[in-house]
Design a protein around this motif. Structure first.
Motif, PDB file in Angstrom:
ATOM      1  N   MET A 142     -39.858  -9.308   4.876  1.00 52.59           N
ATOM      2  CA  MET A 142     -40.585 -10.053   4.050  1.00 52.59           C
ATOM      3  C   MET A 142     -40.750 -11.579   4.442  1.00 52.59           C
ATOM      4  O   MET A 142     -39.688 -11.868   5.005  1.00 52.59           O
ATOM      5  CB  MET A 142     -40.038  -9.479   2.666  1.00 52.59           C
ATOM      6  N   PRO A 143     -41.514 -12.171   3.556  1.00 55.17           N
ATOM      7  CA  PRO A 143     -41.403 -13.657   4.204  1.00 55.17           C
ATOM      8  C   PRO A 143     -40.349 -14.421   3.557  1.00 55.17           C
ATOM      9  O   PRO A 143     -39.505 -13.959   2.722  1.00 55.17           O
ATOM     10  CB  PRO A 143     -42.640 -14.369   3.260  1.00 55.17           C
ATOM     11  N   ASP A 144     -40.071 -15.817   3.877  1.00 54.81           N
ATOM     12  CA  ASP A 144     -39.143 -16.493   3.500  1.00 54.81           C
ATOM     13  C   ASP A 144     -39.101 -16.767   1.994  1.00 54.81           C
ATOM     14  O   ASP A 144     -38.169 -17.133   1.509  1.00 54.81           O
ATOM     15  CB  ASP A 144     -39.050 -17.878   4.328  1.00 54.81           C
ATOM     16  N   GLU A 145     -39.999 -16.727   1.570  1.00 57.56           N
ATOM     17  CA  GLU A 145     -40.320 -17.007   0.117  1.00 57.56           C
ATOM     18  C   GLU A 145     -39.516 -16.119  -0.768  1.00 57.56           C
ATOM     19  O   GLU A 145     -38.670 -16.322  -1.681  1.00 57.56           O
ATOM     20  CB  GLU A 145     -41.595 -17.148  -0.403  1.00 57.56           C
ATOM     21  N   HIS A 146     -39.433 -14.675  -0.188  1.00 57.13           N
ATOM     22  CA  HIS A 146     -38.615 -13.657  -0.876  1.00 57.13           C
ATOM     23  C   HIS A 146     -37.269 -14.087  -0.770  1.00 57.13           C
ATOM     24  O   HIS A 146     -36.444 -13.978  -1.532  1.00 57.13           O
ATOM     25  CB  HIS A 146     -38.810 -12.437  -0.271  1.00 57.13           C
ATOM     26  N   ALA A 147     -36.790 -14.555   0.307  1.00 57.54           N
ATOM     27  CA  ALA A 147     -35.411 -14.687   0.871  1.00 57.54           C
ATOM     28  C   ALA A 147     -34.916 -15.845  -0.257  1.00 57.54           C
ATOM     29  O   ALA A 147     -33.915 -15.758  -0.742  1.00 57.54           O
ATOM     30  CB  ALA A 147     -35.320 -15.354   2.073  1.00 57.54           C
ATOM     31  N   LEU A 148     -36.001 -16.844  -0.311  1.00 56.47           N
ATOM     32  CA  LEU A 148     -35.594 -17.988  -1.181  1.00 56.47           C
ATOM     33  C   LEU A 148     -35.234 -17.708  -2.691  1.00 56.47           C
ATOM     34  O   LEU A 148     -34.388 -17.879  -3.552  1.00 56.47           O
ATOM     35  CB  LEU A 148     -36.499 -18.873  -1.196  1.00 56.47           C
ATOM     36  N   LYS A 149     -36.289 -16.703  -3.279  1.00 53.75           N
ATOM     37  CA  LYS A 149     -36.395 -16.494  -4.719  1.00 53.75           C
ATOM     38  C   LYS A 149     -35.002 -15.523  -4.850  1.00 53.75           C
ATOM     39  O   LYS A 149     -34.344 -15.913  -5.967  1.00 53.75           O
ATOM     40  CB  LYS A 149     -37.547 -15.618  -4.834  1.00 53.75           C
ATOM     41  N   GLU A 150     -34.961 -14.480  -4.174  1.00 58.71           N
ATOM     42  CA  GLU A 150     -33.774 -13.556  -4.343  1.00 58.71           C
ATOM     43  C   GLU A 150     -32.299 -14.152  -4.103  1.00 58.71           C
ATOM     44  O   GLU A 150     -31.473 -13.926  -4.787  1.00 58.71           O
ATOM     45  CB  GLU A 150     -34.113 -12.249  -3.531  1.00 58.71           C
ATOM     46  N   THR A 151     -32.309 -15.102  -3.127  1.00 63.55           N
ATOM     47  CA  THR A 151     -30.816 -15.522  -2.958  1.00 63.55           C
ATOM     48  C   THR A 151     -30.595 -16.535  -4.108  1.00 63.55           C
ATOM     49  O   THR A 151     -29.614 -16.640  -4.504  1.00 63.55           O
ATOM     50  CB  THR A 151     -30.865 -16.383  -1.556  1.00 63.55           C
ATOM     51  N   ALA A 152     -31.524 -17.213  -4.500  1.00 66.69           N
ATOM     52  CA  ALA A 152     -31.188 -18.255  -5.704  1.00 66.69           C
ATOM     53  C   ALA A 152     -31.039 -17.292  -6.877  1.00 66.69           C
ATOM     54  O   ALA A 152     -29.975 -17.709  -7.846  1.00 66.69           O
ATOM     55  CB  ALA A 152     -32.492 -18.998  -6.050  1.00 66.69           C
ATOM     56  N   ASN A 153     -31.434 -16.206  -6.966  1.00 66.63           N
ATOM     57  CA  ASN A 153     -31.325 -15.340  -8.461  1.00 66.63           C
ATOM     58  C   ASN A 153     -29.752 -14.869  -8.133  1.00 66.63           C
ATOM     59  O   ASN A 153     -29.330 -14.839  -9.114  1.00 66.63           O
ATOM     60  CB  ASN A 153     -32.318 -14.184  -8.307  1.00 66.63           C
ATOM     61  N   TYR A 154     -29.635 -14.372  -6.795  1.00 65.28           N
ATOM     62  CA  TYR A 154     -28.174 -13.990  -6.642  1.00 65.28           C
ATOM     63  C   TYR A 154     -27.262 -15.102  -7.021  1.00 65.28           C
ATOM     64  O   TYR A 154     -26.178 -14.758  -7.841  1.00 65.28           O
ATOM     65  CB  TYR A 154     -28.171 -13.373  -5.345  1.00 65.28           C
ATOM     66  N   ILE A 155     -27.288 -16.207  -6.570  1.00 61.83           N
ATOM     67  CA  ILE A 155     -26.388 -17.341  -6.873  1.00 61.83           C
ATOM     68  C   ILE A 155     -26.484 -17.461  -8.227  1.00 61.83           C
ATOM     69  O   ILE A 155     -25.337 -17.745  -8.726  1.00 61.83           O
ATOM     70  CB  ILE A 155     -26.924 -18.682  -6.134  1.00 61.83           C
ATOM     71  N   ALA A 156     -27.282 -17.630  -9.102  1.00 67.72           N
ATOM     72  CA  ALA A 156     -27.414 -17.659 -10.354  1.00 67.72           C
ATOM     73  C   ALA A 156     -26.645 -16.820 -11.281  1.00 67.72           C
ATOM     74  O   ALA A 156     -25.826 -17.119 -12.019  1.00 67.72           O
ATOM     75  CB  ALA A 156     -28.902 -17.769 -10.881  1.00 67.72           C
ATOM     76  N   LEU A 157     -26.610 -15.574 -10.903  1.00 64.80           N
ATOM     77  CA  LEU A 157     -25.931 -14.431 -11.305  1.00 64.80           C
ATOM     78  C   LEU A 157     -24.417 -14.743 -11.067  1.00 64.80           C
ATOM     79  O   LEU A 157     -23.546 -14.750 -11.831  1.00 64.80           O
ATOM     80  CB  LEU A 157     -26.339 -13.016 -10.960  1.00 64.80           C
ATOM     81  N   VAL A 158     -24.149 -14.947  -9.599  1.00 67.17           N
ATOM     82  CA  VAL A 158     -22.532 -15.306  -9.420  1.00 67.17           C
ATOM     83  C   VAL A 158     -22.221 -16.371 -10.484  1.00 67.17           C
ATOM     84  O   VAL A 158     -21.014 -16.367 -11.062  1.00 67.17           O
ATOM     85  CB  VAL A 158     -22.472 -15.449  -8.174  1.00 67.17           C
TER      86      VAL A 158
END
Length: 319
Positions: A142-158
């Motif tokens: 998938m595109p880098d935008e997916h990585a940015l969005k979901e990594t940021a969401n993961y960090i926010a949850l942690v």
């Protein structure tokens, strides 16, 4: 207090005098195969790496292997020993994976295990996300935008559920170029700022340095540039030291435990030659070497390699 130091290379690359790490950390992460034998022996034979412990700040392992290799009673006793030794505990974790293509799905899969480990006495110091950008590109496609969005969401949850835990990202080099690393970090930090979530606490490079000579791709000078760039951003730079050439030598029937030892020492010399000074020196094995973790007095063992590497390359802690 951090000590200001100017190196000739810093001036050549940036034109400025940058702060060098006054108190760099040594992280160690033994191999995780063989049902955790290398990790287990650290606690069952503590006398066999007493000198190494004096040079180690952080012990790391994957959250998955902590879950599947060890029983509660074992971990409870081991976490108590880490406190006694004043060694911090960190974990490598997923953030975006084929089995967790969103940050929320991955975090929800991991959270229960983290809470279990904390109930057993683990004081979780830090997590290092296992190459979310690379995973999205090469495994999820998938595109880098997916990585940015979901990594940021993961960090926010942690950050929400484990607010005191440091969060870093691991990404590979040179398969991800120098400019791509910068763009990735800037994009992720911008996304986190928009979400009002604290930014990354460190950035870690996993360097396949055999490719520098064999394929002519990448260089230690580029790695040093990324280190200086991270320091300009006030973000600690972390570097994994490992035997990059071991798999190729194993394929040729030339690898043994000395291959591991000499390779990480060579990496130490090569990065020092360009004035490299990471904030975190991470000696980590995910290959089938070295065959023994202890004792530190024997040649080629993992703890011996950590001890000798730290003595040679890691500046003594300053008061």
């Amino acid at each position: 207090m951090r000590v200001l130091a100017c190196s000739v290379l810093s001036l050549l690359i940036t034109g400025t005098c940058l702060a060098q790490p006054a108190n760099p950390e040594v992280w160690m992460m033994p191999r995780g195969d063989e049902e955790g034998r290398a990790f287990r022996v650290l606690f069952e034979q503590p006398e066999q790496w007493a000198e190494t412990r004096k040079r180690v700040d952080v012990l790391s392992y994957t959250d998955l292997n902590l879950q599947r290799h060890f029983k509660d009673d074992e971990l409870r006793g081991w976490f108590a020993k880490l406190k006694e030794w004043k060694i911090k505990m960190a974990m490598e974790v997923g953030a975006v994976k084929p089995w967790g293509t969103t940050g929320e799905k991955t975090f929800n899969a991991e959270r229960k295990n983290w809470e279990r480990l904390q109930s057993l006495g683990m004081e979780l110091h830090a997590i290092a996300m296992d190459e979310p950008l690379c995973c999205v590109r090469e495994q999820i496609h998938m595109p880098d935008e997916h990585a940015l969005k979901e990594t940021a969401n993961y960090i926010a949850l942690v950050r929400r559920h484990f607010p005191n835990v440091l969060i870093g990202d691991i990404e590979p080099y040179p398969s991800v170029t120098l400019e791509e690393h910068k763009a990735w970090v800037e994009g992720l930090q911008k996304r986190l700022a928009e979400m009002k979530v604290r930014a990354l606490d460190f950035y870690r490079l996993d360097v396949d340095w055999l490719r520098f000579n064999v394929q002519g791709k990448g260089s230690w000078r580029d790695v040093r540039q990324l280190e200086l760039w991270c320091r300009q951003k006030s973000m600690p730079f972390s570097l994994i030291y490992w035997a990059s050439g071991y798999p190729a030598m194993e394929h040729r029937g030339l690898a043994d435990d000395s291959t591991w030892y000499t390779a990480i020492m060579q990496q130490g010399y090569d990065y020092a030659a360009v004035d490299g000074r990471p904030d975190q020196y991470v000696i980590e094995s995910w290959i089938k070497a070295p065959s023994q973790c202890v004792p530190e007095k024997d040649q080629w063992t993992f703890t011996r390699s950590v001890l000798d590497f730290a003595r040679k390359f890691v500046p003594a802690t300053q008061p």
